[in-house]
Design a protein around this motif. Structure first.
Motif, PDB file in Angstrom:
ATOM      1  N   GLN A 122       0.665  -1.208   0.210  1.00 36.50           N
ATOM      2  CA  GLN A 122      -0.002   0.280   0.116  1.00 36.50           C
ATOM      3  C   GLN A 122       0.884   1.363   0.058  1.00 36.50           C
ATOM      4  O   GLN A 122       0.530   2.354  -0.765  1.00 36.50           O
ATOM      5  N   ALA A 123       2.131   1.138   0.654  1.00 41.24           N
ATOM      6  CA  ALA A 123       2.792   2.513   0.640  1.00 41.24           C
ATOM      7  C   ALA A 123       3.484   2.615  -0.496  1.00 41.24           C
ATOM      8  O   ALA A 123       3.375   3.791  -1.050  1.00 41.24           O
ATOM      9  N   ASP A 332       3.591  15.031  -0.584  1.00 43.16           N
ATOM     10  CA  ASP A 332       4.136  14.787   0.749  1.00 43.16           C
ATOM     11  C   ASP A 332       3.992  13.324   1.180  1.00 43.16           C
ATOM     12  O   ASP A 332       4.285  12.972   2.619  1.00 43.16           O
ATOM     13  N   LEU A 333       3.413  12.538   0.589  1.00 39.05           N
ATOM     14  CA  LEU A 333       3.174  10.900   0.739  1.00 39.05           C
ATOM     15  C   LEU A 333       4.456  10.465   0.687  1.00 39.05           C
ATOM     16  O   LEU A 333       4.687   9.291   1.249  1.00 39.05           O
ATOM     17  N   GLU A 338       5.349   7.979   8.316  1.00 42.14           N
ATOM     18  CA  GLU A 338       4.540   6.569   8.232  1.00 42.14           C
ATOM     19  C   GLU A 338       5.511   5.600   7.427  1.00 42.14           C
ATOM     20  O   GLU A 338       5.616   4.387   7.959  1.00 42.14           O
ATOM     21  N   HIS A 339       5.646   5.872   6.246  1.00 46.17           N
ATOM     22  CA  HIS A 339       6.589   4.903   5.478  1.00 46.17           C
ATOM     23  C   HIS A 339       7.876   4.670   5.835  1.00 46.17           C
ATOM     24  O   HIS A 339       8.597   3.543   5.919  1.00 46.17           O
ATOM     25  N   ARG A 340       8.641   5.591   6.462  1.00 44.07           N
ATOM     26  CA  ARG A 340       9.981   5.290   6.912  1.00 44.07           C
ATOM     27  C   ARG A 340       9.657   4.567   8.370  1.00 44.07           C
ATOM     28  O   ARG A 340      10.441   3.648   8.409  1.00 44.07           O
ATOM     29  N   LEU A 344      11.291   0.939   9.098  1.00 44.92           N
ATOM     30  CA  LEU A 344      12.126   0.280  10.043  1.00 44.92           C
ATOM     31  C   LEU A 344      11.448  -0.836  10.795  1.00 44.92           C
ATOM     32  O   LEU A 344      12.275  -1.867  11.037  1.00 44.92           O
ATOM     33  N   GLU A 345      10.214  -0.757  10.729  1.00 45.12           N
ATOM     34  CA  GLU A 345       9.446  -2.247  11.213  1.00 45.12           C
ATOM     35  C   GLU A 345       9.817  -3.262  10.405  1.00 45.12           C
ATOM     36  O   GLU A 345      10.337  -4.381  10.772  1.00 45.12           O
TER      37      GLU A 345
END
Length: 712
Positions: A122-123, A332-333, A338-340, A344-345
């Motif tokens: 989705q990202a 800005d998406l 959130e994506h960074r 990391l996750e």
């Protein structure tokens, strides 16, 4: 202006109408809209939809940098208001400057986390839309047959079920934001240097049970497009192979999306259109004018062109009519917070702890000075420099991540350029971390300095200024060992007498036999993306427990793998590979498929299996018996009777992740489809379900399972 064979009145009507559906329009009217486009389009316009356009000119304007803009990759009739498909590659992220760089696909395969992969998809879908792209090549699911394959990092691993589940999660995630996803490379593409010439031979059972089921899994999940491979399969190039593209893909599987070629040299004759190839990318080198002439001469039926255009348009219109989940897709998406955090996750979840004698986790109290050795610790190394390359806004290297975590004065660095100095650095520290492995020079897409492969130049044209070195880089590995100088560095670290942790950066299996003795811990981080250094520090110091599992088998001896010749003209892809080959031949791997340690221990109890209408329902209780909160990766394997036909001793058929606190238990349930138990009868050319006693094994690795039996 009217086309050559088109009445002026029809052309005028067409000029006044925009045939493209709008967001939220009635999808039931899409078929009528497709019919109207085909009725109004000229033959030249329809054939124009069957090729990409403008790639070579764009490449020249962009100094031959791949991914500098979206590429027109088929579709589109400007006169009728139909936009083209605008392509971006993957699979580490959207291949544009500034995009989020996630860990490589193999790393994400090690997470065994389909939910995470869907969120990453989705990202990527959001970032593709924000950068003007409508078509993504991020879903690579070619099966890892041998770890020397240079592009192993672009796929998820060696197991077909795992490939299918993870690929479907990625593709449906991308498509959630109305970006068409393509699944690649169809089919049997797992050699790099010889990819343009090799003829891969496989029998029917091997094809359908080993090398193709993950493609069907993804298409059944709704992925809308297929990219063909460069290689031949059983004597014919994939891009013009009617057995693959029509007999299997269309007739047996019922796929109704469109099929396009890989970039440059993806098809060699106009007959590819009749075989089932709908789009030639990136330019009309074989289709285009040659296909128009073939239709006019009667060599190709115009219905072939109409069929291809109908598939393209029907897919485009379906995505164009669907409402968007977001009100807009602003810039800005791209690589937003959130994506960074998602990168990391993924980097934390993918790391596989292969060995640990208690050295890990490190203690900030006890480690006042950490020696970090290895050139790879200090460089940005997110994977190969081919079509999957992402240029993120930043990359946290292992050295930077550890200095940020511990403080710059607490971390000292040395590398293999001066082994004696590195050894002194190790002796001066409380513990030693050695970062070893590969870069784009040793493995990856085979790049020879010209990403267009010369197809954009006519005889006599001057050679362009390449964006990368003319010296070939990447390709299939020549060795599964670490470079000798890195092995020397590990031995120098061990000689310091300090605890030694080795971190492996690579796209697939690396042999450890020459250096593992005496090492306190071995962690495989893969190419961990833009947040890899941050994740590494958190993993080493126990902020998070390692939870990744190997998506491939690591052998003790390279001869235990299937035969591999990176310059082969012809090669046989057999039924036995990966853990099924090791099981059958009673070979003991160094690390089994699904292996991976944790800072805690898990136990499995109360395994049951019962037959439902269409599936076997499997349930097990998992308990965290240690002192650390951590994720358990629960794997479910099936052992068939193997009487009607020889079958692998066990096959993965389900997996899940569950987070457990110390002493916490959870019930994990799997639904194993009965269809997934079938074998391919190569005499009757159909699937058969063998009756008899099946065993179901569940555990945290393919070689550590608890079992129950069930009559099926």
């Amino acid at each position: 202006m009217a086309g050559k064979n088109e009445p002026a009145s029809i052309a005028a009507d067409a000029d006044a109408v925009d045939f493209m559906p709008t967001r939220g329009s009635d999808p039931d009217k899409n078929g009528d809209a497709v019919d109207r486009v085909l009725a109004h389009a000229t033959l030249e316009e329809k054939v124009g939809m069957m090729s990409g356009h403008g790639f070579f000119a764009a490449l020249g304007e962009d100094d031959r940098v791949w991914g500098a803009r979206p590429y027109r990759a088929g579709g589109g009739i400007d006169r009728l208001g139909i936009p083209p498909l605008l392509f971006t590659d993957g699979p580490r992220g959207v291949t544009r400057v500034g995009s989020t760089c996630f860990p490589c696909t193999m790393a994400r395969g090690a997470t065994f986390d389909a939910d995470l992969e869907h969120r990453i998809g989705q990202a990527m879908g959001k970032e593709a839309r924000a950068q003007g792209c409508s078509f993504s090549g991020a879903v690579c699911i070619n099966l890892l047959r041998h770890p020397a394959w240079g592009r192993a990092q672009e796929t998820y691993g060696e197991d077909p079920w795992h490939l299918g589940v993870m690929g479907a999660a990625m593709g449906t995630g991308i498509q959630a934001h109305n970006v068409i996803a393509t699944v690649k490379h169809f089919a049997l593409n797992s050699m790099e240097n010889a990819r343009f010439k090799v003829d891969v031979r496989a029998d029917e059972r091997s094809l359908h049970e080993v090398y193709l089921p993950h493609f069907k899994h993804c298409l059944d999940a709704g992925i809308a497009s297929v990219m063909t491979a460069y290689n031949k399969v059983n004597g014919e190039y994939c891009g013009q192979n009617p057995f693959l593209l029509t007999q299997i893909l269309r007739e047996e599987w019922g796929f109704d999306g469109f099929v396009h070629s890989d970039w440059v040299r993806g098809v060699y004759k106009v007959d590819g259109a009749a075989a089932g190839l709908d789009i030639e990318n990136p330019e009309p080198q074989i289709f285009g004018e040659k296909l128009v002439e073939a239709v006019r001469s009667g060599a190709i039926e115009e219905s072939v062109v109409d069929r291809a255009c109908r598939r393209i348009l029907a897919t485009q219109f379906r995505f164009a009519a669907r409402p968007d989940p977001l009100p807009g897709y602003p810039s800005d998406l791209i690589a937003n917070e959130e994506h960074r955090a998602l990168a990391l996750e993924a980097a934390e979840k993918c790391a596989v702890l292969l060995e640990n004698d208690g050295t890990l986790p490190l203690s900030r109290t006890n480690i006042r000075r950490l020696a970090v050795l290895g050139r790879l610790a200090a460089i940005e190394n997110t994977g190969d420099n081919g079509s999957s390359r992402v240029r993120p806004p930043y990359v946290v290297t292992p050295l930077a991540g550890l200095r940020d975590f511990l403080g710059i004065d607490a971390v000292v660095h040395g590398d293999e350029d001066d082994i004696e100095a590195a050894a002194a650095t190790a002796r001066s520290a409380d513990a030693v971390l050695v970062v070893v492995g590969y870069t784009a020079k040793e493995e990856g897409e085979y790049i020879i300095g010209d990403i267009a492969l010369g197809a954009d130049r006519k005889p006599g044209d001057p050679a362009p200024r390449p964006s990368i070195s003319d010296v070939p880089i990447g390709g299939d590995r020549v060795s599964l060992d670490l470079p000798p100088v890195q092995i020397d560095l590990i031995h120098a670290a061990k000689a310091s007498g300090k605890p030694v942790i080795v971190v492996i950066v690579a796209g697939s299996a690396v042999m450890v036999e020459r250096w593992r003795e005496g090492v306190g811990a071995i962690l495989m981080s893969f190419y961990a993306g833009m947040e890899g250094g941050t994740a590494l520090a958190r993993l080493l110091f126990g902020e998070v427990s390692p939870s990744g599992k190997l998506p491939f088998t690591v052998a003790r001896d390279t001869d235990d793998y299937p035969f591999f010749d990176r310059d082969a003209d012809t090669i046989d892809y057999g039924y036995w590979h990966g853990y099924s080959k090791f099981d059958r031949e009673r070979l003991t791997p160094r690390y089994a498929f699904g292996d991976g340690l944790s800072y805690t221990r898990f136990s499995y109890h109360g395994l049951t299996a019962r037959r439902g209408t269409d599936a076997i329902e499997v349930e097990v209780s998992v308990r965290n018996d240690g002192k650390w909160p951590a994720d358990a990766v629960v794997q479910c394997y099936v052992c068939a009777p193997g009487v009607d036909a020889e079958r692998p001793i066990k096959l993965l058929r389900a997996f899940d992740r569950v987070h457990l606190r110390p002493s916490q238990s959870a019930q994990v349930q799997f639904s194993v489809p009965l269809d997934s138990l079938r074998w391919r009868d190569d005499i009757a050319h159909r699937w058969r379900l063998e009756r008899g006693t099946y065993r179901f094994g569940v555990g945290g690795s393919s070689n550590e399972l608890v079992y129950t039996s069930l009559e099926v």
